[in-house]
Enzyme design. Sequence first.
Site, PDB file in Angstrom:
ATOM      1  N   HIS A 217       0.805  -1.228   0.000  1.00 31.23           N
ATOM      2  CA  HIS A 217       0.000   0.000   0.000  1.00 31.23           C
ATOM      3  C   HIS A 217       0.840   1.281   0.000  1.00 31.23           C
ATOM      4  O   HIS A 217       0.300   2.369  -0.058  1.00 31.23           O
ATOM      5  CB  HIS A 217      -0.913   0.021   1.234  1.00 31.23           C
ATOM      6  CG  HIS A 217      -0.172   0.242   2.517  1.00 31.23           C
ATOM      7  ND1 HIS A 217       0.487  -0.751   3.177  1.00 31.23           N
ATOM      8  CD2 HIS A 217       0.027   1.358   3.242  1.00 31.23           C
ATOM      9  CE1 HIS A 217       1.054  -0.277   4.256  1.00 31.23           C
ATOM     10  NE2 HIS A 217       0.808   1.014   4.326  1.00 31.23           N
TER      11      HIS A 217
HETATM   12  C1  UD1 Z   1      -1.332   5.343   6.609  1.00 33.94           C
HETATM   13  C2  UD1 Z   1       0.056   5.680   7.188  1.00 33.94           C
HETATM   14  C3  UD1 Z   1       1.003   4.529   6.897  1.00 33.94           C
HETATM   15  C4  UD1 Z   1       0.450   3.199   7.360  1.00 33.94           C
HETATM   16  C5  UD1 Z   1      -0.942   2.997   6.732  1.00 33.94           C
HETATM   17  C6  UD1 Z   1      -1.584   1.716   7.170  1.00 33.94           C
HETATM   18  C7  UD1 Z   1       0.621   8.078   7.146  1.00 33.94           C
HETATM   19  C8  UD1 Z   1       1.411   9.097   6.457  1.00 33.94           C
HETATM   20  N1  UD1 Z   1       0.587   6.862   6.531  1.00 33.94           N
HETATM   21  O1  UD1 Z   1      -1.185   5.254   5.197  1.00 33.94           O
HETATM   22  O2  UD1 Z   1       2.218   4.777   7.583  1.00 33.94           O
HETATM   23  O3  UD1 Z   1       1.300   2.164   6.955  1.00 33.94           O
HETATM   24  O4  UD1 Z   1      -1.768   4.108   7.142  1.00 33.94           O
HETATM   25  O5  UD1 Z   1      -2.791   1.540   6.528  1.00 33.94           O
HETATM   26  O6  UD1 Z   1       0.030   8.345   8.164  1.00 33.94           O
HETATM   27  N2  UD1 Z   1      -8.648   5.347   2.826  1.00 33.94           N
HETATM   28  C9  UD1 Z   1      -9.902   4.813   2.824  1.00 33.94           C
HETATM   29  N3  UD1 Z   1     -10.441   4.437   4.018  1.00 33.94           N
HETATM   30  C10 UD1 Z   1      -9.766   4.575   5.203  1.00 33.94           C
HETATM   31  C11 UD1 Z   1      -8.505   5.140   5.180  1.00 33.94           C
HETATM   32  C12 UD1 Z   1      -7.947   5.515   3.991  1.00 33.94           C
HETATM   33  O7  UD1 Z   1     -10.533   4.662   1.795  1.00 33.94           O
HETATM   34  O8  UD1 Z   1     -10.321   4.198   6.250  1.00 33.94           O
HETATM   35  C13 UD1 Z   1      -8.044   5.730   1.529  1.00 33.94           C
HETATM   36  C14 UD1 Z   1      -8.324   7.164   1.162  1.00 33.94           C
HETATM   37  O9  UD1 Z   1      -8.472   7.215  -0.221  1.00 33.94           O
HETATM   38  C15 UD1 Z   1      -7.051   7.853   1.570  1.00 33.94           C
HETATM   39  C16 UD1 Z   1      -6.003   6.799   1.288  1.00 33.94           C
HETATM   40  O10 UD1 Z   1      -6.636   5.566   1.602  1.00 33.94           O
HETATM   41  O11 UD1 Z   1      -6.831   9.032   0.864  1.00 33.94           O
HETATM   42  C17 UD1 Z   1      -4.746   6.937   2.104  1.00 33.94           C
HETATM   43  O12 UD1 Z   1      -5.066   7.021   3.507  1.00 33.94           O
HETATM   44  P1  UD1 Z   1      -4.039   7.750   4.509  1.00 33.94           P
HETATM   45  O13 UD1 Z   1      -4.542   7.648   5.900  1.00 33.94           O
HETATM   46  O14 UD1 Z   1      -3.738   9.117   3.978  1.00 33.94           O
HETATM   47  O15 UD1 Z   1      -2.707   6.926   4.341  1.00 33.94           O
HETATM   48  P2  UD1 Z   1      -2.451   5.360   4.243  1.00 33.94           P
HETATM   49  O16 UD1 Z   1      -1.976   5.048   2.872  1.00 33.94           O
HETATM   50  O17 UD1 Z   1      -3.589   4.561   4.771  1.00 33.94           O
END
Ligand code: UD1
Length: 400
Positions: A217
């Site tokens: 991811h």
């Molecule tokens: C975050 C952490 C990463 C961790 C990962 C585990 C940061 C910078 N990154 O990355 O270190 O390894 O979590 O999962 O904090 N989204 C959903 N539903 C959710 C959450 C996210 O659809 O419940 C999607 C959204 O499109 C969002 C994208 O995932 O924009 C990224 O989510 P984000 O929390 O920004 O970062 P992660 O890639 O999940």
Amino acid sequence: MSKKLKFFIIAGARPNFMKVAPIIQQIRSYSSDAANHGTELEYRLIHTGQHYDEKMSDIFFADLGIPEPDINLAVGSGSHAVQTANIMTKFEPICEQEKPDWVVVVGDVNSTMACTLVCSKLGIKVAHVEAGLRSFDRSMPEEVNRLVTDALADLLLTPSADANDNLKREGIPETKIKLVGNVMIDSLVANLEKARASSILSRLELEKKKFIFVTLHRPSNVDNQTGLFSVIKVLGLIAKDMPVVFPMHPRTRKMCEQFNILLDGVKGLRIVEPLSYHDSLCLTESARFILTDSGGLQEESTYFKTPCLTLRPNTERPVTIEVGTNKLTTLDQLLPDIEEILQERRPAGQIPKYWDGRAAQRVLNALLENSGLENGNPGNLGQYPSVGKSIDPLPFCVKK
Ligand code: UD1
């Protein structure tokens, strides 16, 4: 001497939940232990809402028996600046109103750094659990979060000795650093029985040690079209010989849709929804090997001694390579690295020091000692018990 301490425990994203669960349990055990009369521990669990999908958040609260958050900031997704700023503006007034003695942050996600920044300016003490890890790669958002959090935190609780070395090299006084071990392994140990009882193998029609478990991811692997296309193509190749199970993170799925990468119809490649905690642990223990870019899976596979290939140029968890079963790989090197595992040419792993199910006990002891409470009653706290049943909220925890 009678004393009351108020903790805020911060959780925001999926990898935080298994780290806060044993810490909350320790606080609750301490408070209910008659031997600790005179010291009252109060806590508020604050969910920033960085992760909000049922499968990225709620399911972990259920599996880990974490009480409902007292406060949910519900910040949701956004750019790094927007997400960080939203957490900060929503968290600051709560700190000003409730004035906690300590804010406990875990890991390296945006929520970790945002809450630390707020407390640092308000003069509220921060304890960082999983401090000191470094990939030495500032293109990773997590590395920036780690550097900022550790520069500002008052107490740096580390999972492995390399983390202590990193912090000392950065000029952090030794008095602020304490090796406590890996709290994520506390949750693993406590949930082993439930993980082994999971029905995920039969649900996905898998046989033990006859499938590959994949999670990817990170922006560096999934945020560019050519790279993500190559990843899926290689997985298709591997899946011809052994089933590949790939629970897909919402970020990866979104990028596949954006780049029009088709996921259906590749023989042996099973793309599934994100898994529950127990199902994920079960697959980690049962897989022939793991291909991942997750920090948590590098650690969990080390504990299970399941071979792990990490699709990244670096890791902030070098101990999983030095003593564990982890190895860094690239798309070009992947097929020979897989061959090495299948021919059993990889060395057997060991479990690092203090990855023993008792790290949260050391976390609480360090917090008590650094609050002027010399006797943290270390002997009586015990191991984080197996949960699954929900823990009743403490009477002083106000539900919001
Ligand atoms: C975050 C952490 C990463 C961790 C990962 C585990 C940061 C910078 N990154 O990355 O270190 O390894 O979590 O999962 O904090 N989204 C959903 N539903 C959710 C959450 C996210 O659809 O419940 C999607 C959204 O499109 C969002 C994208 O995932 O924009 C990224 O989510 P984000 O929390 O920004 O970062 P992660 O890639 O999940």
